[in-house]
Design a protein around this motif. Structure first.
Motif, PDB file in Angstrom:
ATOM      1  N   GLN A 259      31.531  40.385  35.230  1.00 38.25           N
ATOM      2  CA  GLN A 259      30.414  40.186  35.286  1.00 38.25           C
ATOM      3  C   GLN A 259      29.722  41.666  34.335  1.00 38.25           C
ATOM      4  O   GLN A 259      30.572  42.266  33.670  1.00 38.25           O
ATOM      5  N   GLU A 260      28.356  41.751  34.279  1.00 39.64           N
ATOM      6  CA  GLU A 260      27.647  42.456  33.454  1.00 39.64           C
ATOM      7  C   GLU A 260      28.131  44.031  34.012  1.00 39.64           C
ATOM      8  O   GLU A 260      28.182  44.865  33.000  1.00 39.64           O
ATOM      9  N   THR A 261      27.991  44.127  35.438  1.00 34.59           N
ATOM     10  CA  THR A 261      28.259  45.505  35.963  1.00 34.59           C
ATOM     11  C   THR A 261      29.360  45.105  37.076  1.00 34.59           C
ATOM     12  O   THR A 261      29.398  44.155  37.674  1.00 34.59           O
TER      13      THR A 261
END
Length: 382
Positions: free
Chosen positions: A265-267
């Motif tokens: 995921q992005e973070t």
């Protein structure tokens, strides 16, 4: 394989089964060695608890997934060996034999590590807090709360299981009772946490199903060890199938751990979420059972090995407790220079570090045991 070879193989297996009560199980020694090395691997890959989107972090997650079976296997081997102790000796002798061995290891190991951490805090990561409050009272407090070297939690847990063993030994020869105890413990210690992990509120379970005795995954593995050795499973898989089951469960833990910690995921999570790659995970149960059954299935193969090979395996297995007790000293060593740099290479090569730590600790423990044996021999001769 020819028909004659198949007949010989089956004949050997039948002979081994008939005499297994007297035989020494080589697969148990193999499990001890593998599990001891797995414990070291888990502790050289602790960087996983600081999630980062890097190859190193992913590799550490892989090590956690592959080797998380370590302590469950130790519990299983203990249950296999001890739950029918009444065939060999009385409860009084059982307590004397087991508590002396484990209690002595726990006390002496705790004293040794406390002195090292307190007197030489600069050599070990995180030891300064012990040096700051060093003393007898502080030792007693830390000993009672497992705050000296936290991996000793296994020894505290095994003492709890020893206390239950006289009760559990009364049911082990009734297969249905054993299955009931295993099912109840599996439900409380594995399935309820699994439901909580997917988001169901804990309040729906606590009032009715908060049963401390059966919520112990350690007890589950303890019972499983005896059950698998003496009753087995309905499936009659061969070694490749058990190996495939082990690899599959480890792979699912690895991929699940990556996903749940936001690797794709992005973070990513700021705190590591280790439920899926933990001893209370259903996949860990599958992993531990598969490895146990794999090694058990290979016992006829191990028995065909040379006496020299079996003796070597037994000697390596004999240092497992000592390696468990003291390997973290090398893992946490912060000594400078080439030796310290070699030992601390886990920052980039955690698996290589595990091999180095396991080998060095094993050699040191073996030499220590040899010296103690020689001292006893000299003392007894006088």
């Amino acid at each position: 394989m020819t028909a004659e070879q198949l007949d010989a193989e089956q004949g050997f297996a039948n002979e081994w089964k008939r005499g297994k009560a007297k035989a020494h199980f080589v697969f148990v020694d193999v499990l001890n060695i593998i599990s001891c090395f797995a414990v070291v691997c888990l502790h050289t890959s602790l960087g996983v608890f600081s999630p980062q989107r890097t190859r190193l972090w992913a590799f550490q997650e892989l090590m956690q997934a592959v080797f998380i079976f370590a302590v469950p296997i130790f519990f299983m081997v203990s249950g296999m060996n001890l739950l029918d102790y009444r065939k060999k000796y009385s409860t009084k002798v059982f307590f004397k034999k087991r508590f002396v061995r484990v209690g002595r290891a726990l006390i002496l190991g705790s004293i040794a590590c406390y002195l090292l951490f307190g007197l030489l805090p600069g050599l070990f990561y995180g030891a300064q807090s012990i040096a700051d409050s060093f003393g007898f009272v502080d030792f007693c407090k830390r000993f009672l709360t497992n705050s000296i070297i936290d991996i000793y939690w296994f020894l505290y847990s095994i003492i709890y299981l020893y206390l239950l063993t006289p009760l559990l030994s009364k049911i082990v020869h009734d297969r249905r009772l054993m299955e009931y105890a295993i099912a109840l413990t599996l439900f409380c210690s594995i399935l309820i946490p699994a439901v909580k992990a997917i988001g169901v509120n804990e309040k729906y379970f606590s009032p009715l199903l908060s049963w401390p005795l059966f919520s112990s995954s350690a007890l589950l593995y303890f019972l499983l060890g005896y059950y698998l050795e003496n009753y087995g499973l309905p499936v009659r898989w061969k070694a490749p199938a058990w190996a495939g089951s082990f690899v599959g469960s480890a792979a699912l833990m690895f991929l699940g751990g990556l996903c749940w910690n936001g690797f794709f995921q992005e973070t990513m999570r700021t705190e590591y979420y280790n439920y899926l790659v933990g001893t209370a995970s259903p996949l860990c149960v599958t992993s531990a059972v598969s490895l146990f059954m794999l090694c058990k299935t290979l016992e006829p193969f191990f028995q065909r090995g040379s006496d020299k090979m079996k003796l070597m395996i037994r000697k390596v297995s004999s240092v497992s407790l000592g390696v468990y007790m003291f390997h973290l000293l090398l893992v946490n060593l912060t000594l400078g220079g080439p030796i310290g740099g070699f030992i601390t290479l886990g920052q980039t090569h955690p698996f290589i570090k595990a091999i180095v730590v396991y080998a060095l600790t094993g050699i040191a423990v073996y030499i220590g045991k040899w010296i103690i044996a020689k001292i006893k021999q000299i003392a007894s001769s006088r």
